[in-house]
Every structure is written in C-alpha cells, then in structure tokens.
Design an enzyme around this catalytic site. Structure first.
Site, PDB file in Angstrom:
ATOM      1  N   CYS A   1     -58.103 -92.875  85.185  1.00  0.00           N
ATOM      2  CA  CYS A   1     -58.399 -92.781  86.481  1.00  0.00           C
ATOM      3  C   CYS A   1     -58.645 -94.666  87.242  1.00  0.00           C
ATOM      4  CB  CYS A   1     -58.780 -91.767  87.981  1.00  0.00           C
ATOM      5  SG  CYS A   1     -58.088 -91.734  89.392  1.00  0.00           S
TER       6      CYS A   1
ATOM      7  N   GLU B   1     -60.802 -84.726  80.840  1.00  0.00           N
ATOM      8  CA  GLU B   1     -61.740 -84.944  80.761  1.00  0.00           C
ATOM      9  C   GLU B   1     -62.000 -83.330  81.592  1.00  0.00           C
ATOM     10  OE1 GLU B   1     -61.380 -86.742  82.566  1.00  0.00           O
ATOM     11  OE2 GLU B   1     -63.257 -87.484  84.695  1.00  0.00           O
TER      12      GLU B   1
ATOM     13  N   HIS C   1     -57.541 -86.933  85.323  1.00  0.00           N
ATOM     14  CA  HIS C   1     -58.798 -86.524  84.301  1.00  0.00           C
ATOM     15  C   HIS C   1     -58.246 -86.097  83.409  1.00  0.00           C
ATOM     16  CE1 HIS C   1     -61.142 -88.895  86.990  1.00  0.00           C
ATOM     17  NE2 HIS C   1     -60.075 -88.458  87.984  1.00  0.00           N
TER      18      HIS C   1
HETATM   19  N1  GLN Z   1     -60.646 -95.067  93.602  1.00  0.00           N
HETATM   20  C1  GLN Z   1     -58.809 -95.103  92.150  1.00  0.00           C
HETATM   21  C2  GLN Z   1     -58.077 -93.492  93.670  1.00  0.00           C
HETATM   22  O1  GLN Z   1     -59.085 -93.759  94.967  1.00  0.00           O
HETATM   23  C3  GLN Z   1     -59.785 -94.342  91.666  1.00  0.00           C
HETATM   24  C4  GLN Z   1     -60.210 -92.534  92.093  1.00  0.00           C
HETATM   25  C5  GLN Z   1     -60.555 -92.226  90.728  1.00  0.00           C
HETATM   26  O2  GLN Z   1     -61.036 -92.643  89.712  1.00  0.00           O
HETATM   27  N2  GLN Z   1     -60.948 -90.894  90.396  1.00  0.00           N
HETATM   28  O3  GLN Z   1     -57.006 -93.956  93.300  1.00  0.00           O
END
Ligand code: GLN
Length: 600
Positions: free
Chosen positions: A398, A527, A525
């Site tokens: 992300c 994970e 994600h």
């Molecule tokens: N802050 C970034 C976004 O909102 C990444 C979010 C995250 O890593 N979960 O896109």
C-alpha cells in the site's frame, strides 16, 4: 447454535484472544463448524479511526469492515472469513438503538440500557452467530464470543448484563463460560498464587456470570494442589481447570488445550459428549514443532512508523512468519524506524541514524508496510531506493508501493519533487493522487476498503507466477490514494511494470521492476489473507527471494509444496525451545504466550 463465552480477569493482555481462537481450533478439530464474535466495549463504532500506536493494527475484512486485530486471529486460526458485524462495539450498539429511537420504533417508551441496549446486544449476537463464515451453507454449530477488556471495567457493564440475560435465554447446556485468568508466581516464595483468580471469579459471580471453565495463564503448568485450591474456592470442577503456560510459539496453545482434554470439558457443559469426535490436530502439531526447530535465519527489515509496538504490524508479522515457515526458515525481523533513515536524523541524532542504516544494510529483504501521514515517508522512500539500487528483495505494501513509485519517479525519471498529494498537495509531479470518489473532509468511511479484484495484465510477471498464474486475485484494500493514471505511461516507459490493475484498467494494483531479483509493490494488503497453512504468495516471494530460492517457489506446484500443511512429520526433531536473542527481533518470542505480556 451453542456458545462459548470467553471473559478475562486480573489483568489485560493475558492472551484471551489467542485462547478463544485456540478453543475454536480445538472444537473445529472435533468436527464442529465454528464462528466467532469479538466484543469491544469501547465507544468507537469501529477500529478504523484508532491509532495503531494505542490499539495495535486495524484489521480489514473482505466486506471492508475495519475491525479489532483479534478478528485477524480468528480468521487465521479458524481459516474463516468474518463480517464487520462480527465485531461488536458499544458505539455500534448505541448507534443502532439511537437510530431505532429516531425512527420511533420504541413507541414512546423511555429508551434505557436495560432492556433496550441489552436486548440489542443479544439480538445482534444471535443474528451474527448465524452468518456462515466458513464457505459452507447454514449457521455454524458453535459461536465463540470473546468479551474484550477485564471483568469489572465500567464500559463492559451493559455487555456483562446482556450476556447474563443471554445465558438464561439460551438455557442450560447451550452456553459455556470460560474465564481466562492469571496465576502469578511471587519470586520471593516461588509459589503459584491463586488469590487474584479467586477474586476475579468472585467478581464475575457478583455480576451474575458463573464460570464453567478456568483457563489459567502462568509461566509453568499449575501444580495439582494449586488446581485443587482453585477448584474449591472458585467452584469449578478440577477437570475443568486448565493451565496455559508459556510456550515457544502460539500454535502450541490448541495442543495444550487438547492435551488437557478441554474439548471434553466443553462438550460436557454443552451436552455434546458423544457427538464430537476425538480432535485431530496433526497439522497444528507439525507446524508448532517445525516452527520451534527452524534454525536457518532469514532477516527482514520492516521499515515503518510504529516500530516500537509490534502489534501495530501484527498481520504483516504473521504473514512473514507463515511464509518463513513455508520456506523452512527462521524469521528474524529487524524493526527499522523510517524516520531514523532520514537526513534530518543524521543531524539531530546521529547514533539513531547510524543504527537504522546499519540494521537496513544487514538484512536479506526489505518490507515497507502501509501507513498514513507524512512522518517517516522520506525514510521509507530511502529504504525503497536502497533495495532497488542494491538489488535487495523488496515488498512494498500500500503506502510501501506508493513510496516505491515515488522513488522510481525521482531517481529514474529525475522528477526530483515527485510525491504523493497526500504529503505534498502542490507537487509538480504528483505520481500518487487522491482517488476521485473519496471525500476530502471526512476521515471515517472515505476509503477504498475491502476485497477487490486485481487482474494480471503482465502474465509472465513474478507476482502472476507467485499467485499460481491465476488471471486475477481478490485481496483486501485500505487506501485513499492511488498511482496517478496520467503518469502510468511515463513510468512504464522508464521500466516500471504494472503487473496487475483493477477491473477498469485505470487503477494500478501491482508494480514490479522486471530487471530486479524481487521488487514488488502491491496497492492491496496481502497480509490480511495469509493463513498459517496457506502463506500469502507475495510474502512467500519475498522470503524465498531473500534466501535466494525464488525460482523454486515461482512455479505454482512448488508454491503449494512449500505450504506447511503438506509437511512430512519426519522432518521434525525434538527440540528444546531456544532463548530469543532479542525479544523484538525474534517473532517467536513476540506473540503473547511467549512472554505473558502481549495478548496477540
Ligand atoms: N496513505 C495511503 C493511502 O491512503 C496508503 C494507505 C495504506 O498504506 N493503507 O492511499
């Protein structure tokens, strides 16, 4: 439907969540279908706005629910998929009752904690317990309910009252109350002390709940006379008192419960004796033993913001562990505070700067996890640069993917002020931009959340191969920003490959550097869907690449061969648990039961 209610006493952080999940595993191994509900008595409607510093990570579900990290434990242990409603909070219950009141559903009555809040809690439990979570049809046989917090907390009072009524409502033989407590040893006398448990059981009884089973946390197995004393003072049969002593890894807990015949005690209370089969936990036994006996280390740097609290990256840690076990390696995590890699720190705190770089330069692979806010972002960009230039395996998740793109734009395309508009709204080269559908003013409920499809567009990419050459994957998301679609062509021409995109083809989901041994970023994600016996493909890729074994796992058949569930029993040797070289660096010692401090 039968219920197992798990409460906690004496102190928080006893490992109640792991105990409750392990009870679920044991009952599942007896042939029962199991679901779970976690009650968090705090006022927040969900965990989405809570700081990982204070409360550990926010776990994300398929339906986009942002929930307490204990739900992650249930999903991993029971291999189920929960819904947002499986996490009950005071905020959710009040919101529901107040909405009904506004609609006039209470017909002019005074709306009160008893009966309206307590009724709403019971109805919620009954409704959610019936939702199938294991991919099969119809409700499960057992619902494990974990009540967060410790008996006596002011916040949990309405839940305790509701659960007391609930136990009466479902009737004898349908609810089994397991109380998790602590039996400390005072160093001076070296004696296992029962008084804290006695008091906590008295508190529980005073609130109208009678425990059927005691699960006692302690450093060593309870002595027989200690159990007898507990039985006598707490009015719990001897065969219903279990010791959950410290073990080298949490996969031993279901085995510990099985060895003490917890399934028999629970089935007796729930009138299931004769119905449940003898639990088969071979897979868990193999895994727990294998994990204890891994010696070849794989060293991974997690470059993040909350490196002081490993619960803040719990699912990442678990996914790394699952993948390391699948690759037969002993995971060693080096937590690198992203800020400490930055130039600023070199001036202000040169020792921290040196230490952070020394750590980063000593690892086999680098992981940059997700995150929000600009603190440490430049450090994460430096970590991505280091991994890219030095051909160190890299996985960006992300925000970790977004910083990899920013770094590439800055270094390879020479767009020196390239940035995300999250951190620099007026950047001339916004390679990460706000997703158009989100609200700019509200934090809650404005993210792209939950399971979404990513379609592989580059078939011979490493990620496609790791995912078994599937045409698409469903992974969980939690973000507001994305790779700027207007800059994709430019980035691609410079050598960055977007291996997977969303269904519209406009949103970048996976980025790769083809001319690097392993450099992958995912907007999702992975994970959250990793399981002990089914490690996440991208994590397997990172670990395998970090040990120089990427080719072996890249064909689909061998990825599955690497899974622990297929592990032959003969590879295990009887080993003794080893002392961790340093508590934070070795995940085996950082998961609850191993030091009695953390609950997860
Ligand atoms: N802050 C970034 C976004 O909102 C990444 C979010 C995250 O890593 N979960 O896109």
């Amino acid at each position: 439907m039968k219920y197992v209610l798990v409460t906690g006493g004496v102190v928080s952080g006893l490992g109640k969540g792991v105990t409750a999940s392990s009870i679920g595993v044991l009952l599942k191994a007896c042939g029962l279908r199991v679901t779970s509900i976690k009650i968090d008595p705090y006022l927040n409607t969900d965990a989405g706005t809570m700081s990982p510093f204070e409360h550990g990570e926010v776990f994300v579900l398929d339906d986009g629910g942002e929930v307490d990290l204990d739900l992650g434990n249930y999903e991993r242990f029971l291999d189920i998929k929960l819904t947002r409603d499986n996490n009950i909070t005071t905020g959710k219950i009040y919101q529901h009752v107040i909405a009904k009141e506004r609609k006039g559903d209470y017909l002019g009555k005074t709306v009160q904690v008893v009966p309206h809040i307590t009724d709403a809690i019971q109805e919620w439990i009954e409704r959610v317990a019936a939702i199938p979570v294991d991919g099969e049809e119809g409700p499960a046989d057992i619902c494990v309910i974990e009540l967060g917090g410790t008996i006596g907390d002011i916040e949990s009072a309405p839940f305790i009252e509701a659960l007391g009524q609930f136990s009466y409502r479902v009737g004898t033989g349908n609810l089994c109350l397991v109380h998790v407590s602590l039996v400390p040893v005072l160093n001076v006398v070296g004696e296992q002390k029962t008084k804290p448990t006695q008091h906590s059981v008295r508190g529980l009884r005073g609130l109208g709940l009678i425990p059927d089973i005691l699960a006692c946390r302690s450093t060593k197995a309870l002595e027989e006379n200690v159990k007898e004393k507990l039985s006598q003072f707490c009015h719990v049969p001897l065969e219903s008192i279990f010791t959950l002593y410290d073990v080298p890894n949490i996969w031993h807990i279901p085995l510990l419960l099985k060895d003490q015949k917890a399934h028999l005690a629970i089935s007796k209370v729930l009138n299931l004796a004769g119905i449940v089969k003898e639990p088969s936990l071979e897979e868990w036994t193999s895994r727990a033993e294998l994990c204890d006996n891994l010696h070849v280390p794989v060293r991974i740097a997690v470059v993040g913001k909350y490196t002081g609290l490993s619960d803040a990256y719990l699912s990442i840690l678990k996914a790394l562990l699952h993948a390391s076990v699948a690759c037969r390696k002993k995971l060693v995590v080096d937590w690198v505070p992203a800020c400490d890699l930055e130039k600023e720190t070199e001036k202000e705190n040169p020792n921290a700067y040196k230490a952070a770089w020394k750590l980063l330069k000593g690892v086999d692979g680098v992981l940059v996890p997700g995150g929000f806010g600009d603190r440490g972002v430049e450090g994460k960009i430096l970590a991505a640069k280091y991994a890219r230039e030095n051909k160190i395996p890299f996985l960006g998740i992300c925000l970790g993917m977004q910083v990899a793109v920013i770094e590439f734009a800055r270094s390879v395309l020479s767009l020196h002020d390239a940035n995300s508009t999250e951190f620099k709204p007026d950047t001339k080269h916004p390679c990460i931009v706000f997703m158009p559908e989100g609200s700019r003013t509200h934090m809650g409920g404005t993210m792209r959340l939950g399971s979404r499809k990513s379609i592989f567009t580059v078939k011979d990419s490493k990620s496609a191969k790791l995912y078994g050459n599937k045409s698409s994957v469903d992974e969980r998301h939690r973000h507001r920003y994305e790779v700027n679609p207007d800059m994709v062509e430019l980035l691609e021409k410079a050598g960055l490959s977007f291996a997977a995109k969303d269904e519209t083809g406009k949103r970048m989901e996976i980025v790769e550097l083809p001319n690097h041994p392993f450099f992958i970023g995912a907007q999702f994600h992975p994970e959250y869907k990793s399981r002990p016996g089914k490690a996440s493909p991208l994590f397997i890729g990172l670990i395998a690449a970090s040990c120089g074994e990427l080719d072996t796992v890249m064909n689909p058949a061998s990825v599955h061969q690497h899974l622990i569930s297929n592990c032959p029993k003969s590879v295990f040797v009887n080993g003794t648990s080893k002392k961790a070289p340093n508590g934070m660096a070795d995940v085996r010692y950082n998961n609850g039961y191993c030091n009695g401090l953390h609950s997860r």
